[in-house]
Scaffold this motif. Sequence first.
Motif, PDB file in Angstrom:
ATOM      1  N   GLU A 323      84.472  12.688  -2.642  1.00  0.00           N
ATOM      2  CA  GLU A 323      85.473  12.377  -3.661  1.00  0.00           C
ATOM      3  C   GLU A 323      85.539  13.464  -4.731  1.00  0.00           C
ATOM      4  O   GLU A 323      86.631  13.849  -5.188  1.00  0.00           O
ATOM      5  CB  GLU A 323      85.163  11.028  -4.312  1.00  0.00           C
ATOM      6  N   THR A 324      84.389  13.980  -5.143  1.00  0.00           N
ATOM      7  CA  THR A 324      84.359  15.032  -6.161  1.00  0.00           C
ATOM      8  C   THR A 324      84.994  16.315  -5.624  1.00  0.00           C
ATOM      9  O   THR A 324      85.797  16.957  -6.312  1.00  0.00           O
ATOM     10  CB  THR A 324      82.910  15.300  -6.611  1.00  0.00           C
ATOM     11  N   VAL A 325      84.671  16.695  -4.411  1.00  0.00           N
ATOM     12  CA  VAL A 325      85.253  17.899  -3.824  1.00  0.00           C
ATOM     13  C   VAL A 325      86.764  17.752  -3.709  1.00  0.00           C
ATOM     14  O   VAL A 325      87.524  18.677  -4.048  1.00  0.00           O
ATOM     15  CB  VAL A 325      84.631  18.197  -2.447  1.00  0.00           C
ATOM     16  N   ARG A 326      87.231  16.603  -3.267  1.00  0.00           N
ATOM     17  CA  ARG A 326      88.669  16.390  -3.132  1.00  0.00           C
ATOM     18  C   ARG A 326      89.363  16.490  -4.489  1.00  0.00           C
ATOM     19  O   ARG A 326      90.423  17.125  -4.622  1.00  0.00           O
ATOM     20  CB  ARG A 326      88.945  15.021  -2.496  1.00  0.00           C
ATOM     21  N   LEU A 327      88.772  15.884  -5.521  1.00  0.00           N
ATOM     22  CA  LEU A 327      89.382  15.913  -6.839  1.00  0.00           C
ATOM     23  C   LEU A 327      89.541  17.348  -7.339  1.00  0.00           C
ATOM     24  O   LEU A 327      90.631  17.737  -7.794  1.00  0.00           O
ATOM     25  CB  LEU A 327      88.514  15.121  -7.827  1.00  0.00           C
ATOM     26  N   PHE A 328      88.477  18.135  -7.259  1.00  0.00           N
ATOM     27  CA  PHE A 328      88.519  19.464  -7.857  1.00  0.00           C
ATOM     28  C   PHE A 328      89.286  20.479  -7.018  1.00  0.00           C
ATOM     29  O   PHE A 328      89.907  21.389  -7.583  1.00  0.00           O
ATOM     30  CB  PHE A 328      87.095  19.958  -8.134  1.00  0.00           C
ATOM     31  N   THR A 329      89.255  20.340  -5.720  1.00  0.00           N
ATOM     32  CA  THR A 329      89.935  21.336  -4.887  1.00  0.00           C
ATOM     33  C   THR A 329      91.401  21.009  -4.635  1.00  0.00           C
ATOM     34  O   THR A 329      92.176  21.902  -4.272  1.00  0.00           O
ATOM     35  CB  THR A 329      89.222  21.493  -3.534  1.00  0.00           C
ATOM     36  N   GLU A 330      91.794  19.755  -4.830  1.00  0.00           N
ATOM     37  CA  GLU A 330      93.183  19.381  -4.551  1.00  0.00           C
ATOM     38  C   GLU A 330      94.026  19.180  -5.798  1.00  0.00           C
ATOM     39  O   GLU A 330      95.256  19.208  -5.715  1.00  0.00           O
ATOM     40  CB  GLU A 330      93.213  18.108  -3.695  1.00  0.00           C
ATOM     41  N   SER A 331      93.399  18.977  -6.947  1.00  0.00           N
ATOM     42  CA  SER A 331      94.177  18.721  -8.169  1.00  0.00           C
ATOM     43  C   SER A 331      94.924  19.973  -8.594  1.00  0.00           C
ATOM     44  O   SER A 331      94.454  21.101  -8.424  1.00  0.00           O
ATOM     45  CB  SER A 331      93.255  18.263  -9.295  1.00  0.00           C
ATOM     46  N   LYS A 332      96.086  19.753  -9.182  1.00  0.00           N
ATOM     47  CA  LYS A 332      96.901  20.846  -9.700  1.00  0.00           C
ATOM     48  C   LYS A 332      97.520  20.413 -11.013  1.00  0.00           C
ATOM     49  O   LYS A 332      97.981  19.276 -11.147  1.00  0.00           O
ATOM     50  CB  LYS A 332      97.991  21.230  -8.699  1.00  0.00           C
TER      51      LYS A 332
END
Length: 413
Positions: A323-332
């Motif tokens: 969840e943390t990886v998805r948040l930081f790598t996908e947020s814009k």
Amino acid sequence: MRGDLETTVDGIIRKSIDAGAMPGCQILVAKDGQIVLDKSYGRLDLGASSGAVDESTIYDLASMSKVCGTLAALMKSYDLGLWKLDDQVEKFIPETRGKAVGRITMSELLYHQSGLPAMLNIFRIVLDPESYDGDPFKYSARDPYTVKIQEGVYGHKNARLRTDIFSSEKSEEFSHEVAEGIYASDSARFEIMDAIYNLTPKSRGKYLYSDLNFCLLMQIQENLTGAPHEDWVEAAVFDPLGAFSTGYRPLEFYDREKIAPTEVDRYLRKQHVHGTVHDETAAFSGGVQGNAGLFSNVDELVRLFQTWLNGGVYGDQRIYSEETVRLFTESKSPTCDRGLGFDRLVSKQEWGISPKTYGHTGFTGTCFWIDPTENLIFIFLSNRVNPSRDNKAFTRMSPRNAVLKAVYDSMAK
């Protein structure tokens, strides 16, 4: 990927080195979890007597440190529930309470929408005002402004470093190496951070890339964890990855001959910077700062980047939650092309690069890009600021972009 990729890259780099774009470099390309190109080129320094770049050479990552060091540490502390994106700076840094900087949120720092200026005037902090009259630098060369800092910027010939926070000898008080023969006390970093705490942000919410955002973020991480930044990121991220050559202040652990030198600094440090961080804010903070200071090589960085691409896992180690990886790598950001700490490569989509691609560049001639759509990692490390940041050949040859385009051309259907 086509089999002629290595030959194409060899030609690009040979021409770039011959043109003076850089003394040498390391390049790594990984696709679908497999390394398809891992090669070192050229020499550490200018001249035939310099050692050759090899797989163990360590480069100054410059602003790649923001992501590979500061963000990597913050993502781990986010996983632990130590902070939230809407938290304000003053929650974690008591010195900012009641000040404008204290009201900036974590997301504004990460998106570079804090309104803080791009950088500090480090000269006014580290130079002794009694050693020169007027300003520490001017934008034209005229006596006494005769020391060239960079093209169009000239320093006062009489300016000297402060002796209350810097010393030419290492001691218990002056324990942090700035450069060879220059040591900083803890007060040096305190004064740099205090200058940031007392700034007045302008145009909060609008994009303005700023080193100072990540200086604040590193201080927050230290206050949250109670550990020095370099110790926390080493224990929490690099050691589990087996990235034992990645870290800050590399001269404490490795011979100078293993490290690629950077710029000849004729003003503040008066030497060829080698083994200490090139960036002035990080250097005069004692070598560790949120905006710069990390050293590494492609073979160790790829482990961190593959971890992010894998959703937080490397081998049998879970470094981050998915969840943390998805948040930081996908947020814009809704108002600019930045992610949470990451840059997002949206300008080269005609090459076949996915708009989901994230990464970062560095002033010393470094970059990395991770394309989750193609399951691709691209890393380029160089010391293009050796011997000077006024390197028109690097801009003209643009080897980072040229090699990246070659990688995507090799995948073209």
